[in-house]
Design a protein around this motif. Structure first.
Motif, PDB file in Angstrom:
ATOM      1  N   UNK A  89      37.974  39.646  44.130  1.00  0.00           N
ATOM      2  CA  UNK A  89      38.751  40.549  43.277  1.00  0.00           C
ATOM      3  C   UNK A  89      40.207  40.608  43.731  1.00  0.00           C
ATOM      4  N   UNK A  90      40.413  40.714  45.033  1.00  0.00           N
ATOM      5  CA  UNK A  90      41.775  40.772  45.560  1.00  0.00           C
ATOM      6  C   UNK A  90      42.512  39.460  45.321  1.00  0.00           C
ATOM      7  N   UNK A  91      41.852  38.355  45.629  1.00  0.00           N
ATOM      8  CA  UNK A  91      42.475  37.034  45.493  1.00  0.00           C
ATOM      9  C   UNK A  91      42.903  36.751  44.057  1.00  0.00           C
ATOM     10  N   UNK A  92      42.050  37.126  43.095  1.00  0.00           N
ATOM     11  CA  UNK A  92      42.335  36.817  41.695  1.00  0.00           C
ATOM     12  C   UNK A  92      42.921  37.997  40.928  1.00  0.00           C
ATOM     13  N   UNK A  93      43.148  39.107  41.630  1.00  0.00           N
ATOM     14  CA  UNK A  93      43.722  40.320  41.055  1.00  0.00           C
ATOM     15  C   UNK A  93      42.973  40.773  39.806  1.00  0.00           C
ATOM     16  N   UNK A  94      41.666  40.956  39.982  1.00  0.00           N
ATOM     17  CA  UNK A  94      40.817  41.416  38.885  1.00  0.00           C
ATOM     18  C   UNK A  94      40.018  42.637  39.319  1.00  0.00           C
ATOM     19  N   UNK A  95      39.664  43.444  38.353  1.00  0.00           N
ATOM     20  CA  UNK A  95      38.938  44.683  38.623  1.00  0.00           C
ATOM     21  C   UNK A  95      37.453  44.594  38.270  1.00  0.00           C
ATOM     22  N   UNK A  96      37.059  43.524  37.597  1.00  0.00           N
ATOM     23  CA  UNK A  96      35.668  43.363  37.172  1.00  0.00           C
ATOM     24  C   UNK A  96      35.236  41.910  37.377  1.00  0.00           C
ATOM     25  N   UNK A  97      34.012  41.757  37.851  1.00  0.00           N
ATOM     26  CA  UNK A  97      33.460  40.417  38.065  1.00  0.00           C
ATOM     27  C   UNK A  97      32.128  40.288  37.332  1.00  0.00           C
ATOM     28  N   UNK A  98      32.021  39.332  36.423  1.00  0.00           N
ATOM     29  CA  UNK A  98      30.703  39.050  35.867  1.00  0.00           C
ATOM     30  C   UNK A  98      29.806  38.496  36.976  1.00  0.00           C
ATOM     31  N   UNK A  99      28.578  38.952  37.005  1.00  0.00           N
ATOM     32  CA  UNK A  99      27.620  38.530  38.027  1.00  0.00           C
ATOM     33  C   UNK A  99      26.647  37.561  37.376  1.00  0.00           C
ATOM     34  N   UNK A 100      26.455  36.417  38.028  1.00  0.00           N
ATOM     35  CA  UNK A 100      25.587  35.380  37.470  1.00  0.00           C
ATOM     36  C   UNK A 100      24.473  35.019  38.443  1.00  0.00           C
ATOM     37  N   UNK A 101      23.418  34.508  37.854  1.00  0.00           N
ATOM     38  CA  UNK A 101      22.299  33.979  38.628  1.00  0.00           C
ATOM     39  C   UNK A 101      21.868  32.709  37.913  1.00  0.00           C
ATOM     40  N   UNK A 102      21.880  31.603  38.627  1.00  0.00           N
ATOM     41  CA  UNK A 102      21.590  30.295  38.017  1.00  0.00           C
ATOM     42  C   UNK A 102      22.489  30.039  36.809  1.00  0.00           C
ATOM     43  N   UNK A 103      23.728  30.498  36.893  1.00  0.00           N
ATOM     44  CA  UNK A 103      24.696  30.277  35.831  1.00  0.00           C
ATOM     45  C   UNK A 103      24.654  31.255  34.672  1.00  0.00           C
ATOM     46  N   UNK A 104      23.629  32.104  34.614  1.00  0.00           N
ATOM     47  CA  UNK A 104      23.490  33.040  33.493  1.00  0.00           C
ATOM     48  C   UNK A 104      23.936  34.447  33.893  1.00  0.00           C
ATOM     49  N   UNK A 105      24.536  35.152  32.947  1.00  0.00           N
ATOM     50  CA  UNK A 105      25.008  36.513  33.172  1.00  0.00           C
ATOM     51  C   UNK A 105      23.839  37.453  33.443  1.00  0.00           C
ATOM     52  N   UNK A 106      23.908  38.178  34.566  1.00  0.00           N
ATOM     53  CA  UNK A 106      22.860  39.152  34.897  1.00  0.00           C
ATOM     54  C   UNK A 106      23.427  40.533  35.181  1.00  0.00           C
ATOM     55  N   UNK A 107      24.752  40.646  35.266  1.00  0.00           N
ATOM     56  CA  UNK A 107      25.336  41.948  35.567  1.00  0.00           C
ATOM     57  C   UNK A 107      26.845  41.916  35.584  1.00  0.00           C
ATOM     58  N   UNK A 108      27.398  43.078  35.927  1.00  0.00           N
ATOM     59  CA  UNK A 108      28.851  43.216  36.033  1.00  0.00           C
ATOM     60  C   UNK A 108      29.128  44.075  37.265  1.00  0.00           C
ATOM     61  N   UNK A 109      30.107  43.662  38.044  1.00  0.00           N
ATOM     62  CA  UNK A 109      30.512  44.398  39.230  1.00  0.00           C
ATOM     63  C   UNK A 109      31.948  44.843  39.033  1.00  0.00           C
ATOM     64  N   UNK A 110      32.179  46.130  39.190  1.00  0.00           N
ATOM     65  CA  UNK A 110      33.541  46.649  39.043  1.00  0.00           C
ATOM     66  C   UNK A 110      34.068  47.110  40.394  1.00  0.00           C
ATOM     67  N   UNK A 111      35.360  47.255  40.479  1.00  0.00           N
ATOM     68  CA  UNK A 111      35.976  47.763  41.690  1.00  0.00           C
ATOM     69  C   UNK A 111      35.418  49.146  42.006  1.00  0.00           C
ATOM     70  N   UNK A 112      35.125  49.930  40.967  1.00  0.00           N
ATOM     71  CA  UNK A 112      34.527  51.250  41.165  1.00  0.00           C
ATOM     72  C   UNK A 112      33.160  51.172  41.807  1.00  0.00           C
ATOM     73  N   UNK A 113      32.373  50.141  41.454  1.00  0.00           N
ATOM     74  CA  UNK A 113      31.058  49.957  42.077  1.00  0.00           C
ATOM     75  C   UNK A 113      31.210  49.757  43.578  1.00  0.00           C
ATOM     76  N   UNK A 114      32.242  49.025  43.969  1.00  0.00           N
ATOM     77  CA  UNK A 114      32.488  48.791  45.392  1.00  0.00           C
ATOM     78  C   UNK A 114      32.974  50.059  46.085  1.00  0.00           C
ATOM     79  N   UNK A 115      33.797  50.823  45.401  1.00  0.00           N
ATOM     80  CA  UNK A 115      34.409  51.999  46.009  1.00  0.00           C
ATOM     81  C   UNK A 115      33.393  53.077  46.361  1.00  0.00           C
ATOM     82  N   UNK A 116      32.302  53.175  45.640  1.00  0.00           N
ATOM     83  CA  UNK A 116      31.322  54.228  45.914  1.00  0.00           C
ATOM     84  C   UNK A 116      30.331  53.849  47.008  1.00  0.00           C
ATOM     85  N   UNK A 117      30.412  52.659  47.520  1.00  0.00           N
ATOM     86  CA  UNK A 117      29.530  52.218  48.600  1.00  0.00           C
ATOM     87  C   UNK A 117      30.210  52.464  49.937  1.00  0.00           C
TER      88      UNK A 117
END
Length: 137
Positions: A89-117
């Motif tokens: 996220x920092x390297x690419x200056x993005x706030x959301x990352x699509x999450x994939x498994x075997x190339x297929x979309x399975x979720x979304x990770x946001x900066x907020x998801x990281x902040x609450x951990x």
């Protein structure tokens, strides 16, 4: 901790042929600011509310997702660790990352998801600092 442990897994998407009105309506009903564009299970783009506002106006609101979506999407594997996600996220200056498994979309990770951990508060803060430095979004 892995990305799959904190990601949102009920992710809606759109196709690159969906109308801009349909994309905007979906964003509004889901109360989200970004939606992945998926074809054959693969993430091929991302549309943000900013894309709709800035690029969609050029289409007079009559275009399709493919005309306003961002290409060259950065994704992360569901089994990646949170530090790797924060670094991407920092390297690419993005706030959301699509999450994939075997190339297929399975979720979304946001900066907020990281902040609450507890384990990733510091890395989320670093990512936000780097993202905000040259706020390209």
């Amino acid at each position: 901790m892995k990305v799959r442990d904190v990601m949102s897994s009920n992710v809606e998407s759109c196709s690159n042929q969906d109308s801009l009105q349909a994309v905007a309506s979906k964003m509004e009903s889901l109360n989200v600011g970004a939606i992945p564009v998926v074809e054959n299970g693969q993430v091929v783009g991302m549309i943000t509310d900013r894309d709709l506002a800035l690029r969609g106006i050029g289409q007079n609101g009559n275009g399709h997702a493919s005309q306003v979506m961002s290409n060259n999407i950065v994704t992360i594997d569901a089994d990646a660790n949170l530090q790797e996600a924060s670094s991407l996220m920092a390297q690419h200056q993005i706030r959301r990352l699509p999450v994939v498994e075997n190339g297929s979309l399975v979720g979304m990770l946001s900066l907020g998801d990281l902040a609450v951990q507890d384990q990733s508060d510091e890395s989320a803060g670093e990512a936000l600092s780097q993202i905000s430095q040259n706020d390209v979004q």
